[in-house]
Design a protein around this motif. Structure first.
Motif, mmCIF file in Angstrom:
data_model
loop_
_atom_site.group_PDB
_atom_site.id
_atom_site.type_symbol
_atom_site.label_atom_id
_atom_site.label_comp_id
_atom_site.label_asym_id
_atom_site.label_seq_id
_atom_site.Cartn_x
_atom_site.Cartn_y
_atom_site.Cartn_z
ATOM 1 N N LYS A 207 0.829 -1.205 0.000
ATOM 2 C CA LYS A 207 0.000 0.000 0.000
ATOM 3 C C LYS A 207 0.863 1.255 0.000
ATOM 4 N N ALA A 210 2.430 1.596 -3.361
ATOM 5 C CA ALA A 210 1.469 2.046 -4.368
ATOM 6 C C ALA A 210 1.317 3.564 -4.348
ATOM 7 N N ASP A 294 0.472 1.836 -11.996
ATOM 8 C CA ASP A 294 0.257 1.589 -10.564
ATOM 9 C C ASP A 294 -0.914 2.387 -9.994
ATOM 10 N N GLN A 297 -3.868 0.409 -8.113
ATOM 11 C CA GLN A 297 -3.561 -0.019 -6.747
ATOM 12 C C GLN A 297 -3.534 1.163 -5.789
ATOM 13 N N LYS A 300 -6.823 2.350 -4.290
ATOM 14 C CA LYS A 300 -7.465 1.531 -3.256
ATOM 15 C C LYS A 300 -7.001 1.888 -1.845
ATOM 16 N N ASN A 384 -6.989 7.620 -2.114
ATOM 17 C CA ASN A 384 -8.026 6.905 -2.860
ATOM 18 C C ASN A 384 -8.902 7.857 -3.668
ATOM 19 N N ASP A 391 -7.867 6.757 -12.025
ATOM 20 C CA ASP A 391 -8.246 5.376 -12.275
ATOM 21 C C ASP A 391 -9.580 5.301 -13.016
#
Length: 492
Positions: A207, A210, A294, A297, A300, A384, A391
């Motif tokens: 995490k 990322a 990346d 990921q 998230k 996120n 994303d």
């Protein structure tokens, strides 16, 4: 005089409570402090009257701490006499006397756990003292064992009956023997943390990585920069007045591009059009997914939850270090390897955790720079949310590209069908002209035959239909002769 702790204005009458002849199951209540009694209903209650009414013998039989076979929990004089008539030797074999002072539900669940462990109390004790050097205690079993740490009330009750150890029920004896281990709960927690540490680091580290890599990617991506430039141009061109003449836009606007529909075809959006332009004019922008690989990921990761996970690791490591310092001050027990094992673990774990903390600090710094890089407020955006915008846009771009491809294939298929239909139509027209020409030729020949017959007088002694058949036969012969002519010429 009132007892110590009681208020001076309230004189408490001394309790005269009958004592049971055998140990009874405990009633797990919370006593009201005596200094809280004044002015309550409890000052009006006298439980000594109740003892005179209750059948204390029946109460003792029903809630005895000794668990017997159900057949022997009898009431009534006739059943009791029948039981007394049984031979003492036989009775001692049939009766199962177990001492159980802990809660029944808790004892049942503890028994289930012990049956799954399939280890004796001595083996469990050895595993805890040696920090499970033989790997007898799986992580999930340790987690369950933490739910059955002897509580102070359990220990007090068990201590009262330690002279009846052989009569203790399985769960009671387990809790009693575990309570004899110095700092049993702290040892168990340290062992569980040690076993889970590598797994937790393995969950946290990706995490952090990322966030770090995602921040670097959006900061350095030339394809993204070019794309933003094209979008800015689109926006300034399409918008007028105060909505135009922009020098930049919120990155969340990327996901609003698809909201603008084509006035020609409502199935086509500005995003479809943008992709077409990019494919034709800015092919390097097509590397966007590769340069931002990346981002999914990173989208998230919730920074608040990540900080919480890091905090749990930090506090757990600190607790193990404190327990290590405590155990160093205690006289060693036979087979106790806590100090040696945990000392080595702390050395390795501290280095590993320090590495994670350094990575997190670097990731946070890069994330702040990336957010500011796009004109956003770093303190108001979580990873996120920030990476989620990119994303979502990347997913929309992929879908729109596929839709463009599907539309292109449909258009090619429609054009192919149109060409085939045109060719088929042209072929049919040629065939129609050939048939018409042939029909005209046959009609002209028949007319010539009729004129010839009139001149020669044959029309009067011959059937006209016969003349037609003859004409047709002659025509066919001429056709066959014309077909054979090239072959004859070739042979010659």
């Amino acid at each position: 005089m009132p007892p110590p702790g009681a208020p001076l204005g309230l004189a408490l009458k001394k309790k005269n409570i009958p004592q049971p002849t055998n140990a009874l199951k405990s009633f797990n209540w919370s006593k009201l402090p005596e200094n809280k009694l004044e002015g309550t209903v409890w000052t009006e209650i006298d439980d000594s009257k109740v003892f005179k009414i209750l059948d204390l013998e029946d109460l003792e039989r029903t809630f005895s701490a000794y668990q017997r076979q159900q057949d022997f929990f009898v009431s009534g004089n006739s059943k009791q006499k029948e039981a007394d008539a049984i031979d003492d030797t036989l009775s001692s074999k049939l009766k199962v006397k177990e001492l159980s002072v802990i809660d029944g539900r808790r004892a049942q669940n503890c028994n289930i756990l012990l049956s799954r462990l399939r280890l004796s109390n001595d083996e469990i004790k050895r595993a805890i003292l040696t920090m499970d050097e033989q790997e007898d205690l799986p992580k999930d079993m340790l987690e369950q064992l933490l739910k059955f740490v002897p509580e102070k009330s359990d220990i007090d009750l068990l201590e009262e009956h330690k002279h009846e150890l052989d009569r203790m029920a399985k769960a009671d004896r387990f809790l009693f023997e575990m309570s004899r281990i110095n700092h049993y709960q702290q040892r168990l927690q340290s062992l569980y943390f040690k076993k889970k540490f590598a797994e937790r680091v393995a969950e946290v580290k990706p995490k952090v990585e990322a966030i770090r890599s995602g921040s670097e990617e959006v900061f350095r991506s030339s394809a993204l920069k070019q794309l933003l430039e094209v979008v800015l141009a689109f926006g300034n061109y399409m918008n007028k007045g105060q909505r135009g003449n922009a020098y930049g836009f919120k990155i969340s606007s990327l996901n609003k591009i698809a909201d603008t529909k084509s006035s020609i075809d409502k199935n086509i959006t500005l995003l479809h059009y943008l992709i077409t332009i990019v494919e034709n004019k800015y092919p390097k922008v097509l590397n966007l997914n590769e340069e931002l690989r990346d981002i999914p990921q990173a989208a998230k990761v919730n920074m608040t939850e990540l900080d919480k996970e890091i905090g749990t690791l930090r506090s757990g490591l600190k607790a193990v270090e404190m327990e290590l310092e405590y155990q160093k001050t205690q006289p060693p027990q036979p087979g106790d390897k806590f100090v040696s094992v945990v000392s080595q673990f702390i050395t390795v774990a501290s280095f590993s955790f320090s590495d994670v903390e350094d990575l997190l600090a670097e990731a946070k710094d890069l994330f702040t720079k990336a957010v500011k890089h796009f004109g956003e407020e770093a303190g108001k955006m979580q990873p996120n949310e920030f990476f989620g915008i990119f994303d979502q846009f990347l997913q929309a771009v992929s879908e729109a590209k596929q839709e463009n491809e599907n539309m292109r294939k449909r258009k090619e298929e429609e054009e192919r069908r149109a060409r085939m239909e045109a060719q088929l139509k042209e072929q049919r027209e040629r065939e129609r002209k050939i048939r018409k020409a042939k029909e005209n030729s046959e009609e002209g020949g028949e007319f010539d035959d009729l004129v010839s017959a009139l001149r020669s007088g044959e029309v009067f002694d011959k059937d006209l239909s016969k003349l037609k058949r003859n004409r047709k036969r002659i025509t066919n012969q001429m056709t066959d002769s014309s077909r054979e002519r090239p072959v004859t010429k070739l042979n010659f």
